[in-house]
Write a protein that holds these residues in place. Sequence first.
Motif, PDB file in Angstrom:
ATOM      1  N   SER A 278      16.941  40.759 -45.294  1.00  0.00           N
ATOM      2  CA  SER A 278      17.485  40.366 -46.595  1.00  0.00           C
ATOM      3  C   SER A 278      16.373  40.433 -47.636  1.00  0.00           C
ATOM      4  CB  SER A 278      18.066  38.946 -46.505  1.00  0.00           C
ATOM      5  OG  SER A 278      17.067  38.030 -46.086  1.00  0.00           O
ATOM      6  N   GLY A 279      16.700  40.072 -48.867  1.00  0.00           N
ATOM      7  CA  GLY A 279      15.679  39.988 -49.906  1.00  0.00           C
ATOM      8  C   GLY A 279      15.480  41.248 -50.710  1.00  0.00           C
ATOM      9  N   GLY A 280      15.891  42.396 -50.189  1.00  0.00           N
ATOM     10  CA  GLY A 280      15.714  43.649 -50.920  1.00  0.00           C
ATOM     11  C   GLY A 280      14.383  44.319 -50.637  1.00  0.00           C
ATOM     12  N   ASN A 281      14.217  45.510 -51.177  1.00  0.00           N
ATOM     13  CA  ASN A 281      13.034  46.327 -50.925  1.00  0.00           C
ATOM     14  C   ASN A 281      11.745  45.616 -51.350  1.00  0.00           C
ATOM     15  OD1 ASN A 281      11.942  48.836 -49.992  1.00  0.00           O
ATOM     16  ND2 ASN A 281      11.563  49.377 -52.125  1.00  0.00           N
ATOM     17  N   ASP A 282      10.760  45.617 -50.458  1.00  0.00           N
ATOM     18  CA  ASP A 282       9.442  45.009 -50.685  1.00  0.00           C
ATOM     19  C   ASP A 282       9.484  43.488 -50.805  1.00  0.00           C
ATOM     20  OD1 ASP A 282       7.816  47.243 -50.468  1.00  0.00           O
ATOM     21  OD2 ASP A 282       8.097  47.803 -52.565  1.00  0.00           O
ATOM     22  N   VAL A 283      10.600  42.866 -50.429  1.00  0.00           N
ATOM     23  CA  VAL A 283      10.688  41.402 -50.347  1.00  0.00           C
ATOM     24  C   VAL A 283      11.033  41.075 -48.891  1.00  0.00           C
ATOM     25  CG1 VAL A 283      11.748  39.301 -51.241  1.00  0.00           C
ATOM     26  CG2 VAL A 283      11.496  41.298 -52.733  1.00  0.00           C
ATOM     27  N   PRO A 284      10.024  40.848 -48.055  1.00  0.00           N
ATOM     28  CA  PRO A 284      10.247  40.758 -46.603  1.00  0.00           C
ATOM     29  C   PRO A 284      10.852  39.436 -46.145  1.00  0.00           C
ATOM     30  CG  PRO A 284       7.931  40.405 -47.074  1.00  0.00           C
ATOM     31  CD  PRO A 284       8.587  40.744 -48.385  1.00  0.00           C
ATOM     32  N   GLU A 285      12.154  39.323 -46.304  1.00  0.00           N
ATOM     33  CA  GLU A 285      12.878  38.130 -45.878  1.00  0.00           C
ATOM     34  C   GLU A 285      13.885  38.513 -44.809  1.00  0.00           C
ATOM     35  OE1 GLU A 285      12.464  35.949 -50.233  1.00  0.00           O
ATOM     36  OE2 GLU A 285      14.450  36.406 -49.475  1.00  0.00           O
ATOM     37  N   ALA A 286      14.359  37.534 -44.048  1.00  0.00           N
ATOM     38  CA  ALA A 286      15.308  37.827 -42.978  1.00  0.00           C
ATOM     39  C   ALA A 286      16.066  36.564 -42.597  1.00  0.00           C
ATOM     40  CB  ALA A 286      14.603  38.399 -41.753  1.00  0.00           C
ATOM     41  N   ILE A 287      17.172  36.772 -41.887  1.00  0.00           N
ATOM     42  CA  ILE A 287      18.014  35.663 -41.431  1.00  0.00           C
ATOM     43  C   ILE A 287      18.217  35.797 -39.935  1.00  0.00           C
ATOM     44  CG2 ILE A 287      20.300  34.612 -41.593  1.00  0.00           C
ATOM     45  CD1 ILE A 287      20.292  35.962 -44.519  1.00  0.00           C
ATOM     46  N   LEU A 288      17.793  34.787 -39.202  1.00  0.00           N
ATOM     47  CA  LEU A 288      17.964  34.765 -37.761  1.00  0.00           C
ATOM     48  C   LEU A 288      19.405  34.384 -37.421  1.00  0.00           C
ATOM     49  CD1 LEU A 288      16.775  34.727 -34.823  1.00  0.00           C
ATOM     50  CD2 LEU A 288      16.312  32.286 -35.200  1.00  0.00           C
ATOM     51  N   ILE A 289      20.048  35.190 -36.569  1.00  0.00           N
ATOM     52  CA  ILE A 289      21.350  34.807 -36.030  1.00  0.00           C
ATOM     53  C   ILE A 289      21.065  33.896 -34.847  1.00  0.00           C
ATOM     54  CG2 ILE A 289      23.561  35.579 -35.121  1.00  0.00           C
ATOM     55  CD1 ILE A 289      22.939  36.560 -37.962  1.00  0.00           C
ATOM     56  N   ARG A 290      21.371  32.623 -35.004  1.00  0.00           N
ATOM     57  CA  ARG A 290      20.924  31.633 -34.034  1.00  0.00           C
ATOM     58  C   ARG A 290      21.959  31.315 -32.954  1.00  0.00           C
ATOM     59  NH1 ARG A 290      16.614  28.643 -33.161  1.00  0.00           N
ATOM     60  NH2 ARG A 290      17.121  26.942 -31.785  1.00  0.00           N
ATOM     61  N   ALA A 291      23.245  31.466 -33.265  1.00  0.00           N
ATOM     62  CA  ALA A 291      24.284  31.193 -32.267  1.00  0.00           C
ATOM     63  C   ALA A 291      25.577  31.872 -32.681  1.00  0.00           C
ATOM     64  CB  ALA A 291      24.506  29.691 -32.094  1.00  0.00           C
ATOM     65  N   VAL A 292      26.354  32.283 -31.680  1.00  0.00           N
ATOM     66  CA  VAL A 292      27.686  32.840 -31.929  1.00  0.00           C
ATOM     67  C   VAL A 292      28.679  32.206 -30.960  1.00  0.00           C
ATOM     68  CG1 VAL A 292      26.721  35.053 -32.702  1.00  0.00           C
ATOM     69  CG2 VAL A 292      27.522  34.809 -30.342  1.00  0.00           C
ATOM     70  N   GLU A 293      29.943  32.265 -31.332  1.00  0.00           N
ATOM     71  CA  GLU A 293      31.028  31.846 -30.450  1.00  0.00           C
ATOM     72  C   GLU A 293      31.674  33.106 -29.885  1.00  0.00           C
ATOM     73  OE1 GLU A 293      35.454  29.761 -30.752  1.00  0.00           O
ATOM     74  OE2 GLU A 293      33.932  29.272 -32.258  1.00  0.00           O
ATOM     75  N   PRO A 294      31.691  33.301 -28.565  1.00  0.00           N
ATOM     76  CA  PRO A 294      32.261  34.529 -28.003  1.00  0.00           C
ATOM     77  C   PRO A 294      33.663  34.783 -28.538  1.00  0.00           C
ATOM     78  CG  PRO A 294      31.204  33.249 -26.281  1.00  0.00           C
ATOM     79  CD  PRO A 294      31.218  32.386 -27.507  1.00  0.00           C
ATOM     80  N   TYR A 295      33.918  36.043 -28.912  1.00  0.00           N
ATOM     81  CA  TYR A 295      35.232  36.386 -29.450  1.00  0.00           C
ATOM     82  C   TYR A 295      35.925  37.461 -28.617  1.00  0.00           C
ATOM     83  CZ  TYR A 295      38.929  37.879 -32.567  1.00  0.00           C
ATOM     84  OH  TYR A 295      40.155  38.203 -33.085  1.00  0.00           O
ATOM     85  N   SER A 296      35.217  38.530 -28.293  1.00  0.00           N
ATOM     86  CA  SER A 296      35.819  39.582 -27.469  1.00  0.00           C
ATOM     87  C   SER A 296      34.814  40.030 -26.409  1.00  0.00           C
ATOM     88  CB  SER A 296      36.243  40.776 -28.336  1.00  0.00           C
ATOM     89  OG  SER A 296      35.110  41.446 -28.856  1.00  0.00           O
ATOM     90  N   GLY A 297      35.327  40.646 -25.355  1.00  0.00           N
ATOM     91  CA  GLY A 297      34.463  41.118 -24.280  1.00  0.00           C
ATOM     92  C   GLY A 297      33.919  40.009 -23.405  1.00  0.00           C
ATOM     93  N   LEU A 298      34.678  38.930 -23.252  1.00  0.00           N
ATOM     94  CA  LEU A 298      34.183  37.779 -22.487  1.00  0.00           C
ATOM     95  C   LEU A 298      33.824  38.138 -21.038  1.00  0.00           C
ATOM     96  CD1 LEU A 298      33.440  34.826 -22.750  1.00  0.00           C
ATOM     97  CD2 LEU A 298      35.773  34.217 -22.103  1.00  0.00           C
ATOM     98  N   PRO A 299      34.606  38.967 -20.334  1.00  0.00           N
ATOM     99  CA  PRO A 299      34.186  39.343 -18.977  1.00  0.00           C
ATOM    100  C   PRO A 299      32.816  40.030 -18.953  1.00  0.00           C
ATOM    101  CG  PRO A 299      36.501  39.864 -19.291  1.00  0.00           C
ATOM    102  CD  PRO A 299      35.961  39.488 -20.640  1.00  0.00           C
ATOM    103  N   LEU A 300      32.558  40.885 -19.950  1.00  0.00           N
ATOM    104  CA  LEU A 300      31.261  41.562 -20.039  1.00  0.00           C
ATOM    105  C   LEU A 300      30.158  40.560 -20.350  1.00  0.00           C
ATOM    106  CD1 LEU A 300      29.630  44.187 -20.052  1.00  0.00           C
ATOM    107  CD2 LEU A 300      30.330  44.525 -22.444  1.00  0.00           C
ATOM    108  N   ILE A 301      30.435  39.635 -21.257  1.00  0.00           N
ATOM    109  CA  ILE A 301      29.470  38.591 -21.590  1.00  0.00           C
ATOM    110  C   ILE A 301      29.122  37.769 -20.354  1.00  0.00           C
ATOM    111  CG2 ILE A 301      29.234  36.383 -22.831  1.00  0.00           C
ATOM    112  CD1 ILE A 301      30.721  37.713 -25.177  1.00  0.00           C
ATOM    113  N   ARG A 302      30.131  37.401 -19.589  1.00  0.00           N
ATOM    114  CA  ARG A 302      29.895  36.607 -18.375  1.00  0.00           C
ATOM    115  C   ARG A 302      29.089  37.395 -17.335  1.00  0.00           C
ATOM    116  NH1 ARG A 302      32.094  31.833 -17.969  1.00  0.00           N
ATOM    117  NH2 ARG A 302      33.911  31.208 -19.220  1.00  0.00           N
TER     118      ARG A 302
END
Length: 202
Positions: free
Chosen positions: A95-119
Amino acid sequence: MKSEQDTFAPLPLEFYDQPTLQLAPALLGCLLIKETPEGSASGIIVETEAYKGPVDQAAHSFKNRRTKRTEVMFGDSGYAYTYVMHTHCLVNVVSGGNDVPEAILIRAVEPYSGLPLIRSRRPKIKKERELTNGPGKLCKALGITMEDYGHLLTQPPLWIASGPENVPFITETGPRIGIDNAGEARFYPWRFWIKDNPFVSK
């Protein structure tokens, strides 16, 4: 056979042009999707953490630190920044745009599809909430790896789409986790999560 992309179109690149502290909560409720040769899996984003680069002692790009690892953060928003910590791959949204080194960590998700593969990727896990309730856990569950470094998040095999349902939720904020050596930055309320969601990490 329909793919996840046919069902959930990627968010437009313009979505990522928001300021980092607006984009981080805006990602809540969106769908993180990964296609692999084994199949596709996805999860609803329920927790994020913002890292504001040069001014943020907890960020890898603090004081504009530019290395092979952080290079992608100095480019345009909307790319994947992956890195390994304690043998676990973690995924961030640049995030932040060019030459602004910012970012957002994806810290947790709730499983939505592909649960057998996830397991199958988390075979020792008994409680469903523990499949994806952490940044390393969700990457392993969805099949996100270091090969996704620098990938544009508007196209397969890794992308973010609007959430599957317009279900209202309350966003909560607080200090980020696991950055005790980051001085004053450890107190910044730059962690965002969906209230009462069981997949939030802590």
